[in-house]
Enzyme design. Structure first.
Site, short mmCIF file in Angstrom:
data_model
loop_
_atom_site.label_atom_id
_atom_site.label_comp_id
_atom_site.label_asym_id
_atom_site.label_seq_id
_atom_site.Cartn_x
_atom_site.Cartn_y
_atom_site.Cartn_z
N ASP A 280 33.91 40.22 49.88
CA ASP A 280 34.56 39.83 48.64
C ASP A 280 35.22 38.47 48.91
O ASP A 280 35.21 37.96 50.04
CB ASP A 280 35.56 40.90 48.16
CG ASP A 280 35.83 40.78 46.67
OD1 ASP A 280 36.23 41.77 46.06
OD2 ASP A 280 35.61 39.68 46.12
C1 GLC Z 1 36.71 38.75 43.01
C2 GLC Z 1 36.39 40.21 42.85
C3 GLC Z 1 34.93 40.54 42.96
C4 GLC Z 1 34.10 39.37 42.46
C5 GLC Z 1 34.33 38.21 43.42
C6 GLC Z 1 33.55 36.96 42.99
O1 GLC Z 1 37.90 38.59 43.72
O2 GLC Z 1 37.10 41.14 43.65
O3 GLC Z 1 34.70 41.72 42.20
O4 GLC Z 1 32.72 39.71 42.44
O5 GLC Z 1 35.71 37.89 43.54
O6 GLC Z 1 34.03 36.48 41.78
#
Ligand code: GLC
Length: 735
Positions: A280
Site C-alpha cells: 500500500d
Molecule cells: C491508499 C489506500 C489504498 C489505495 C492506495 C493507492 O492509501 O490505502 O486502498 O489503493 O493508497 O491510492
C-alpha cells in the site's frame, strides 16, 4: 546496432506464439541487470501538482522510466497521456519492458457506480460482476491496465470509515462479492484490451482495526483471521486475481507489509498464488514507525523478504535493494522471484505483445460515460437500496400528489452521491434526489426544496422554512446522512449518529404530522433509533453514484420495488460495537430473565437492524422448510428446500438466506453463519420452491488443532428473509 539487435530479439520473443509466458519471462529476466530488475519493483504516483484533469508523472520520473528504473505508475491515466509515457518505456529504455498503469477504480472510473457496500446490499453477485465489467471497459479505454480493487476487508466496526469500500461483515457474502469483481474486472481473457488486472486488498486484516480507528492495531486469533478476514482473499485468489495489495496494519505484532506468514506462507505456499503483491502507499516505509525497521534500508529488506514484490511510493526498494543485494543481505533469487511475478502479469495482460492497446483515444472518447455504462449505474443503484421501514405502506408514493416537500442538506447535493474513492467521478454527472423526483413527476405535482440545515452545522434558522414547506405539502421527503468525505480512508468516526442537527430537523418535520419519508445517504451504519421509532418510512441509499436521484425516485414512486438487504448490522448505539450477527454464544448468552448474562443494562440488547434485513413493497411468506435427510456422513451433502410465496400485491425480488449453526464443536462456533442465499423474483401471488445444498465444504471450520475439517455433531439450519426472521430445522453429521 546492439540496441536494434536486442529490440529485434525482444520482438521475436513476443511473436514466438508457441513460447509459454514462463519461457518468455525467463528470456526477459536473463537480459536484465540488477538495476533494471529493481526498476520493475518500483511504483510511483503521478503528480497531482500538474493541476490538470489527467495527472502526469512527477518531475524526473520520465528520465527514470527511460533508464528502466520504474516499472509501474499509479494515478496517471488517459489514452494519450499513458501512450506518451509508455513509448518512453517501450521505445527508449534498453530492454523496452512496458509499464503497468494502476488506478483506484473502486466503483467506477468516470461513470460512478454505487459504493461497494451499496452494491453488496444488492446480494446480486451477477449484477456486481457486470458492474465491475463496465468499470473495466471504461477504465481500460483510458489507459488503465490494473485497478486497486476489490477491497475485500471484512468490517465489523462501523466507526471504521473504510467499511464503505467493502462488502460488510460476512465472509461468505464478502467472498462472493470479491469473486464477482475479480471476474468482472479480469473477464475471461486478461490480455483483452477491455479487461484489467484486479488487486485484492488490503492483505490482510485491515478491517479489524481496534476501535474502528483507521490504520490502528489489529490483533485476533489465527482462527478468526483464517475463518473471517482471510476467507474473501482466498476466494479471490482461487478466482484468479492477478495481484494483491499488502495492508498498512499489523496483525498480532507483525505488520502485514513485512509479514512472511501472510505474503509467503499463506499466500504463496498454501494458496499457490503466482501473481504479485504491491505494497500500500508507503506501507513498506511504515515498517519504521511500526517499530520493526530502524530505517528505510531495513524496511526494504523486510518487505522484499516477506514477499511484497512492488514498493508503492516508499522509495525503499529504489534506494536500498541494490546495496542489500551487494551486501549479501538480500539474495538475487529473491529479487528474481519478485521480478518474475511482475513480468508474468505484464505478459498475461498482453503488454509485451501490444503495449499501446489500452491507448486508443477514439475508444476512450466513445466509451467514457457511454449511455450503456450510465444505464448500468442506474440498475446497480436501484438494487443497492434497502427499505428499512414502511409503516402503513406509506411507500410507494402516488405520482399524482399535488405538493411534495424535499428537505435536507443531502437532498440536492451533486457531490455527495459520488461517495468516497470516486476517481474521475464528476459532480456534474450526478442526478440529485431533488432532480430525480422532478424527473419522475409531471407538471401537475409541485416539488419544492428547502435545505433546512447543513450536514455538520449547528444553525437552526433554516428549520422554519423547512417546516413551513412540509406543512404546505402532501408529503415530506427528508434526505439526511453523511457527506461523502465522512466515510472512506482516514475517515473513522467515534459517534455514528446523524451528524450535526439533522435529527433535530427530522424531528421538526415529523412534528408537522405530515407523512415523512427519510432517505439516508451515508457510508456506514448509523445509529438512528429515534428515526426508526418515529418516522413512517426509511430507505438506506448509501452513496448511489451518478444516477442516485433517478434510482431513488424509481423506488419512492414504485417503479422499482426495493430488494436490498443489509450486508452489515446496524447498532442501536455506538456502545454496542462490535455487534455482528455471526457472534459466539459465550458461556452466559443474553437472557432477559437472568441478570448474570451478557448484556448492557442501559439499552435494548438487539441490533437496530440485523444483518440481511431489508423490506419490500410486497410480503414474502416462507413455508415447508424441509431436508432430504436428517443425518449425513461427513463427506455427504444435504438438500434443503423451502417454499416462498409472494403473498402481497406487488411483484418483487426476495433474497432467501440460509444459515447454519454447529451446536457443539472442538472449539466454540458462531450462533449463525451465512452459507448460501438465492435472490428470486416472484410475481404477486406466485410461489417458488427454493433449494439449497449443504456440502461438506460449507460445514468445515478450523478445529482445535487448526485443521479445516467437518466434525460430527448436531446442526441447525435456518432459512429466512434476514438473519433473525428465520424458520429452522435440524440435522446431524455422523462419522
Ligand atoms: C491508499 C489506500 C489504498 C489505495 C492506495 C493507492 O492509501 O490505502 O486502498 O489503493 O493508497 O491510492
Amino acid at each position: 546496432m546492439k540496441k536494434i539487435l536486442l529490440f529485434i530479439f525482444i520482438c521475436s520473443i513476443s511473436f514466438a506464439q508457441k513460447k509459454t509466458i514462463e519461457q518468455r519471462v525467463d528470456s526477459v529476466l536473463a537480459l536484465m541487470n540488477l538495476e533494471e530488475k529493481i526498476g520493475q519493483l518500483v511504483q510511483y504516483s503521478g503528480g497531482w501538482d500538474t493541476g490538470t484533469q489527467t495527472s502526469r508523472p512527477r518531475e524526473g520520473h520520465i528520465e527514470l522510466i527511460r533508464k528502466g528504473k520504474i516499472g509501474s505508475l499509479l494515478n496517471v491515466f488517459g489514452a494519450e497521456e499513458t501512450k506518451k509515457i509508455q513509448k518512453v518505456a517501450v521505445e527508449e529504455s534498453r530492454l523496452k519492458i512496458p509499464l503497468i498503469f494502476g488506478l483506484d477504480v473502486i466503483h467506477g472510473f468516470r461513470a460512478t457506480f454505487p459504493i461497494p457496500l451499496a452494491e453488496a446490499s444488492s446480494w446480486n453477485p451477477s449484477l456486481v460482476e457486470k458492474s465491475a465489467r463496465w468499470q473495466a471497459i471504461e477504465a481500460s479505454s483510458a489507459g488503465i491496465h490494473w485497478t486497486f480493487n476489490p477491497m475485500v476487508d471484512i468490517a465489523r466496526d462501523p466507526r471504521w470509515g473504510r467499511i464503505m469500500e467493502g462488502s460488510g461483515e460476512d465472509p461468505y457474502l464478502g467472498s462472493l462479492m470479491a469473486v464477482a469483481r475479480v471476474k468482472g474486472y479480469q473477464g475471461n481473457d486478461l490480455s483483452a484490451n477491455n479487461t484489467i488486472a484486479a488487486c485484492i486488498k488490503h492483505f490482510a486484516g485491515y478491517g479489524g482495526a481496534e476501535g474502528g480507528r483507521d490504520y490502528n492495531t489489529v490483533d485476533f486469533s489465527e482462527r478468526t483471521f483464517r475463518e473471517v478476514y482471510l476467507r474473501p482473499f482466498q476466494a479471490a485468489v482461487n478466482a484468479g486475481a492477478a495481484t494483491l495489495m499488502a495492508s498498512f496494519n499489523e496483525v498480532g505484532g507483525v505488520p502485514s507489509s513485512g509479514s512472511n506468514f501472510l505474503q509467503t506462507k499463506i499466500l504463496r505456499k498454501e494458496w499457490k498464488f503466482d501473481g504479485f503483491v504491491v505494497s500500500d502507499w508507503n506501507s513498506v516505509g511504515e515498517l519504521i514507525p511500526h517499530g520493526v525497521a530502524k530505517d528505510l534500508k531495513q524496511a526494504a529488506e523486510l518487505g522484499i523478504k516477506a514477499g511484497v514484490d512492488m514498493d508503492m511510493e516508499a522509495n525503499a526498494y529504489y534506494n536500498h535493494l541494490s546495496e542489500l543485494v551487494n551486501e549479501g543481505k538480500v539474495s538475487q533469487k529473491i529479487i528474481d522471484e519478485s521480478v518474475r511475478r511482475i513480468l508474468r502479469i505484464k505478459f498475461r495482460l498482453g503488454l509485451f505483445d501490444d503495449p499501446y492497446k489500452y491507448c486508443e483515444a477514439e475508444r476512450e472518447k466513445n466509451t467514457v460515460m457511454s449511455k450503456q455504462i450510465v444505464q448500468a449505474t442506474l440498475q446497480s443503484a436501484r438494487e443497492a437500496m434497502v427499505l428499512l421501514k414502511n409503516k402503513n405502506n406509506l411507500l410507494p408514493l402516488k405520482k399524482d400528489l399535488k405538493k411534495i416537500a424535499v428537505i435536507g442538506p443531502l437532498a440536492n447535493s451533486k457531490d455527495d452521491p459520488l461517495g468516497g474513492w470516486s476517481q474521475q467521478g464528476n459532480a456534474n454527472d450526478v442526478v440529485t434526489v431533488l432532480e430525480g423526483i422532478k424527473n419522475k413527476l409531471g407538471k401537475s405535482t409541485e416539488v419544492n426544496y428547502e435545505e433546512g440545515c447543513t450536514i455538520l452545522g449547528e444553525e437552526k434558522n433554516g428549520f422554519t422554512k423547512a417546516v413551513e414547506l412540509a406543512n404546505a405539502s402532501d408529503v415530506a421527503i427528508v434526505v439526511v446522512g453523511e457527506s461523502r468525505n465522512m466515510a472512506g480512508e482516514a475517515s473513522s468516526r467515534a459517534k455514528i449518529d446523524l451528524p450535526g442537527i439533522q435529527e433535530d430537523l427530522v424531528q421538526s418535520i415529523q412534528k408537522t404530522g405530515k407523512p415523512v419519508v427519510v432517505i439516508l445517504m451515508n457510508g456506514r451504519p448509523l445509529t438512528i433509533p429515534w428515526i426508526q421509532e418515529n418516522v413512517s418510512a426509511v430507505i438506506e441509499t448509501w452513496y448511489l453514484g451518478i444516477q442516485a436521484g433517478n434510482a431513488i425516485a424509481d423506488v419512492l414512486f414504485g417503479d422499482y420495488n426495493p430488494s436490498g438487504k443489509l450486508p452489515v448490522t446496524f447498532p442501536r448505539y455506538v456502545g454496542q460495537i462490535p455487534i455482528y450477527y455471526n457472534h459466539k454464544n459465550t458461556g452466559r448468552p443474553y437472557n432477559p430473565n437472568d441478570h448474570y448474562t451478557s448484556y448492557y443494562q442501559d439499552l435494548e440488547n438487539t441490533p437496530l437492524y440485523p444483518f440481511g434485513f431489508g423490506l419490500s413493497y410486497t410480503t414474502f411468506t416462507y413455508s415447508n422448510l424441509s431436508l432430504n435427510k436428517n443425518k449425513i456422513k461427513k463427506n455427504e451433502s444435504l438438500k434443503v428446500s423451502v417454499n416462498v410465496k409472494n403473498s402481497g400485491s406487488v411483484d418483487g425480488a426476495e433474497v432467501v438466506q440460509l444459515y447454519i449453526r454447529d451446536l457443539v464443536g472442538s472449539v466454540t462456533r458462531p450462533v449463525k453463519e451465512l452459507k448460501d442465499f438465492s435472490k428470486i423474483f416472484l410475481k404477486a401471488g406466485e410461489t417458488k420452491k427454493v433449494e439449497f445444498t449443504i456440502t461438506p465444504e460449507k460445514l468445515k471450520f478450523y478445529d482445535i488443532n487448526m485443521r479445516f475439517v467437518v466434525e460430527p455433531g448436531d446442526f441447525k439450519v435456518f432459512v429466512g428473509t434476514n438473519s433473525e426472521d428465520v424458520k429452522e430445522a435440524s440435522f446431524s453429521v455422523v462419522d
